[in-house]
Write an enzyme that holds these catalytic residues in place. Structure first.
Site, PDB file in Angstrom:
ATOM      1  N   ARG A 124     -38.109  50.751  68.831  1.00  0.00           N
ATOM      2  CA  ARG A 124     -38.377  51.972  69.597  1.00  0.00           C
ATOM      3  C   ARG A 124     -39.824  52.005  70.052  1.00  0.00           C
ATOM      4  NH1 ARG A 124     -42.846  54.563  67.023  1.00  0.00           N
ATOM      5  NH2 ARG A 124     -42.272  55.484  65.017  1.00  0.00           N
ATOM      6  N   GLU A 223     -40.639  64.458  68.345  1.00  0.00           N
ATOM      7  CA  GLU A 223     -42.064  64.332  67.975  1.00  0.00           C
ATOM      8  C   GLU A 223     -42.931  64.039  69.208  1.00  0.00           C
ATOM      9  OE1 GLU A 223     -42.888  62.071  64.445  1.00  0.00           O
ATOM     10  OE2 GLU A 223     -44.777  61.330  65.272  1.00  0.00           O
ATOM     11  N   ARG A 227     -38.931  59.140  73.239  1.00  0.00           N
ATOM     12  CA  ARG A 227     -38.798  57.971  72.374  1.00  0.00           C
ATOM     13  C   ARG A 227     -37.721  57.118  73.016  1.00  0.00           C
ATOM     14  NH1 ARG A 227     -40.548  58.264  66.826  1.00  0.00           N
ATOM     15  NH2 ARG A 227     -42.549  59.336  66.929  1.00  0.00           N
ATOM     16  N   CYS A 269     -48.710  61.551  66.886  1.00  0.00           N
ATOM     17  CA  CYS A 269     -49.162  61.096  65.564  1.00  0.00           C
ATOM     18  C   CYS A 269     -50.015  59.836  65.728  1.00  0.00           C
ATOM     19  CB  CYS A 269     -47.943  60.799  64.689  1.00  0.00           C
ATOM     20  SG  CYS A 269     -48.363  60.249  63.025  1.00  0.00           S
ATOM     21  N   THR A 271     -50.382  57.392  63.925  1.00  0.00           N
ATOM     22  CA  THR A 271     -49.735  56.164  63.444  1.00  0.00           C
ATOM     23  C   THR A 271     -48.957  55.474  64.556  1.00  0.00           C
ATOM     24  OG1 THR A 271     -47.706  57.295  62.787  1.00  0.00           O
ATOM     25  CG2 THR A 271     -49.442  57.112  61.127  1.00  0.00           C
ATOM     26  N   ARG A 278     -42.110  50.514  66.980  1.00  0.00           N
ATOM     27  CA  ARG A 278     -41.617  50.315  65.613  1.00  0.00           C
ATOM     28  C   ARG A 278     -40.341  49.490  65.715  1.00  0.00           C
ATOM     29  NH1 ARG A 278     -39.033  52.165  60.699  1.00  0.00           N
ATOM     30  NH2 ARG A 278     -37.685  53.721  61.670  1.00  0.00           N
ATOM     31  N   ARG A 307     -39.000  51.979  54.593  1.00  0.00           N
ATOM     32  CA  ARG A 307     -38.524  53.376  54.647  1.00  0.00           C
ATOM     33  C   ARG A 307     -37.117  53.433  54.062  1.00  0.00           C
ATOM     34  NH1 ARG A 307     -40.447  55.857  60.596  1.00  0.00           N
ATOM     35  NH2 ARG A 307     -42.641  55.294  60.374  1.00  0.00           N
ATOM     36  N   GLU A 312     -37.918  57.845  57.900  1.00  0.00           N
ATOM     37  CA  GLU A 312     -39.111  58.240  57.182  1.00  0.00           C
ATOM     38  C   GLU A 312     -38.833  59.369  56.194  1.00  0.00           C
ATOM     39  OE1 GLU A 312     -42.256  59.451  59.799  1.00  0.00           O
ATOM     40  OE2 GLU A 312     -43.561  58.284  58.499  1.00  0.00           O
TER      41      GLU A 312
HETATM   42  P1  ADP Z   1     -38.723  56.603  64.094  1.00  0.00           P
HETATM   43  O1  ADP Z   1     -38.125  55.261  63.996  1.00  0.00           O
HETATM   44  O2  ADP Z   1     -38.458  57.166  65.421  1.00  0.00           O
HETATM   45  O3  ADP Z   1     -40.150  56.585  63.685  1.00  0.00           O
HETATM   46  P2  ADP Z   1     -37.284  57.553  61.705  1.00  0.00           P
HETATM   47  O4  ADP Z   1     -37.964  56.713  60.675  1.00  0.00           O
HETATM   48  O5  ADP Z   1     -37.036  58.979  61.363  1.00  0.00           O
HETATM   49  O6  ADP Z   1     -38.058  57.627  63.082  1.00  0.00           O
HETATM   50  O7  ADP Z   1     -35.909  56.859  62.071  1.00  0.00           O
HETATM   51  C1  ADP Z   1     -35.077  57.412  63.009  1.00  0.00           C
HETATM   52  C2  ADP Z   1     -33.633  57.031  62.819  1.00  0.00           C
HETATM   53  O8  ADP Z   1     -33.473  55.662  63.155  1.00  0.00           O
HETATM   54  C3  ADP Z   1     -33.113  57.183  61.401  1.00  0.00           C
HETATM   55  O9  ADP Z   1     -31.808  57.719  61.432  1.00  0.00           O
HETATM   56  C4  ADP Z   1     -33.056  55.781  60.900  1.00  0.00           C
HETATM   57  O10 ADP Z   1     -32.075  55.580  59.922  1.00  0.00           O
HETATM   58  C5  ADP Z   1     -32.695  55.030  62.162  1.00  0.00           C
HETATM   59  N1  ADP Z   1     -33.027  53.607  62.106  1.00  0.00           N
HETATM   60  C6  ADP Z   1     -34.236  53.048  62.000  1.00  0.00           C
HETATM   61  N2  ADP Z   1     -34.154  51.718  61.982  1.00  0.00           N
HETATM   62  C7  ADP Z   1     -32.837  51.413  62.080  1.00  0.00           C
HETATM   63  C8  ADP Z   1     -32.099  50.204  62.134  1.00  0.00           C
HETATM   64  N3  ADP Z   1     -32.695  49.014  62.080  1.00  0.00           N
HETATM   65  N4  ADP Z   1     -30.746  50.291  62.247  1.00  0.00           N
HETATM   66  C9  ADP Z   1     -30.138  51.489  62.319  1.00  0.00           C
HETATM   67  N5  ADP Z   1     -30.783  52.646  62.289  1.00  0.00           N
HETATM   68  C10 ADP Z   1     -32.111  52.627  62.169  1.00  0.00           C
HETATM   69  C1  CIR Z   2     -46.857  62.127  57.033  1.00  0.00           C
HETATM   70  O1  CIR Z   2     -48.069  62.226  57.056  1.00  0.00           O
HETATM   71  O2  CIR Z   2     -46.225  61.654  56.093  1.00  0.00           O
HETATM   72  C2  CIR Z   2     -46.092  62.587  58.265  1.00  0.00           C
HETATM   73  N1  CIR Z   2     -46.946  63.421  59.057  1.00  0.00           N
HETATM   74  C3  CIR Z   2     -45.575  61.398  59.068  1.00  0.00           C
HETATM   75  C4  CIR Z   2     -46.618  60.402  59.415  1.00  0.00           C
HETATM   76  C5  CIR Z   2     -46.068  59.192  60.177  1.00  0.00           C
HETATM   77  N2  CIR Z   2     -45.900  58.150  59.250  1.00  0.00           N
HETATM   78  C6  CIR Z   2     -45.855  56.859  59.480  1.00  0.00           C
HETATM   79  O3  CIR Z   2     -46.012  56.091  58.536  1.00  0.00           O
HETATM   80  N3  CIR Z   2     -45.592  56.436  60.712  1.00  0.00           N
END
Ligand code: ADP
Ligand code: CIR
Length: 354
Positions: A124, A223, A227, A269, A271, A278, A307, A312
């Site tokens: 993403r 966020e 995305r 953010c 990060t 990511r 994660r 997250e």
């Molecule tokens: P972001 O990736 O946008 O930072 P999150 O960590 O909240 O946010 O992940 C968003 C969603 O993407 C979650 O439901 C997570 O389980 C899903 N996800 C992340 N990586 C994978 C993957 N490799 N396969 C399937 N789902 C994934």
């Molecule tokens: C935190 O500080 O835990 C949240 N605000 C999310 C920060 C994003 N975390 C990350 O590792 N990408």
């Protein structure tokens, strides 16, 4: 400067400083930095309090800071810079993020030819639209404007990327929950985002676009303004990456994205700055993961972040971990994805030898 803001900053700081928080905001918001910044404001009117609300309210934050507007990265640089340097593994205040470079999109292959470890793969990136502030300053009208711009742009996609935009306002709770459970949609009520004032007017302006196969998706106004996501079952990172690059190049023809000379693409953010990439796998490594601390330690060695299954701040379900590149700044898009590719290959090798 409103004396209430200064008073809240001082009391919030005291409470964080005496807590056991392991957040980066606790580590770097020293008394000196607080004194230096507590009376500063951006031209949008944002204060240091707007940046640190989330980390002050949630001491279990990993980071604890967000940029209420693009200018905050400059006005509050004494707190953002060290956090950026720490998170992105040595991106210094004097460093300049490289220009966008997707590299050879045909160079990446399958992470797991045997189909034994990797369940699914996802890449993403995030984008902010030029001319709009970040979440805490967006008006209800601006949320709707962004939704309209994003959905009409996505309407123009063709071929494999062709799909439909689904506003959250029209979605039943059942459909929403199914999309969340299947890992396609953002969860609702993220307490870290709520505390940062990022969930105002919810669900107005929020939505998801996806193609027929749900291999290309776009989140609107969660966020970040956008995305862009490419994902599929199995470990074919090459296919996933190529699809994302095609989509971003298409969307870029219509929408203008906020970019900073030094920080790369701008996000809410810190990060996510820079490439905003990511690249993750859902993976089962039963031997390595038998000791979670060991898994984290080995992953960190390859600059990877672990994660839980639902993203997250969640836990692993059925031994399924989400492992991704941690740093997004100071390297190109291709290098960020390659960092994940190389690291996951190593983790699989270690699992096989264990
Ligand atoms: P972001 O990736 O946008 O930072 P999150 O960590 O909240 O946010 O992940 C968003 C969603 O993407 C979650 O439901 C997570 O389980 C899903 N996800 C992340 N990586 C994978 C993957 N490799 N396969 C399937 N789902 C994934
Ligand atoms: C935190 O500080 O835990 C949240 N605000 C999310 C920060 C994003 N975390 C990350 O590792 N990408």
């Amino acid at each position: 400067m409103d004396p209430n803001v200064v008073a809240k900053l001082e009391s919030g700081w005291c409470s964080l400083a005496s807590s056991g928080s392991k957040s980066l905001i606790k580590k770097y918001l020293t008394k000196e930095v607080l004194e230096d910044l507590k009376r500063q404001k951006t031209s949008f009117g944002s204060t240091l309090l707007d940046c640190v609300r989330s980390g002050f309210e949630h001491h279990d934050s990993g980071v604890g800071i967000y940029a209420p507007d693009a200018e905050a990265y400059t006005v509050f640089a004494p707190i953002f810079d060290p956090i950026i340097e720490d998170y992105h593994k040595g991106f210094k205040p004097t460093d300049i993020h490289p220009a966008q470079d997707w590299g050879d999109v045909n160079a990446l292959g399958n992470l797991d030819g045997e189909n034994k470890y990797v369940i699914s793969t996802r890449v993403r990136c995030a984008r902010s639209l030029v001319g709009y502030p970040f979440n805490p300053l967006l008006t209800e009208v601006q949320y709707k404007d962004i939704e309209e711009k994003v959905s009409s742009t996505l309407d123009g996609l063709a071929g494999d990327l062709k799909g439909e935009f689904y506003p959250l306002t029209d979605m039943s709770k059942e459909v929403q929950q199914k999309l969340i459970d299947d890992h396609f949609l953002f969860k609702e009520g993220d307490r870290f985002l709520q505390a940062a004032n990022a969930s105002r007017f919810w669900p107005t302006g929020r939505g998801i676009f996806h193609n027929r196969d749900k291999t290309f998706l776009v989140w609107c106004n969660e966020e970040d303004h956008l995305r862009l996501i490419s994902m599929q079952m199995g470990g074919n990172l090459g296919e996933v990456y190529k699809r994302l690059v095609t989509a971003v190049n298409d969307v870029e023809k219509t929408l203008a994205f906020s970019h900073h000379d030094r920080l790369g693409f701008l996000t809410f953010c810190p990060t996510n700055l820079g490439t905003t990439i990511r690249a993750s796998v859902h993976i089962q490594l039963p031997k390595l993961a038998a000791n979670k601390a060991k898994l984290e330690e080995v992953a960190a060695k390859y600059s990877l972040q672990v994660r839980g299954t639902r993203g997250e701040h969640t836990d692993a379900e059925g031994g399924v971990y989400d492992i991704s590149n941690k740093r997004r700044m100071g390297l190109t898009e291709y290098q960020a994805v390659k960092e994940m590719y190389d690291g996951i290959k190593e983790l699989i090798k270690i699992e096989k030898q264990s």
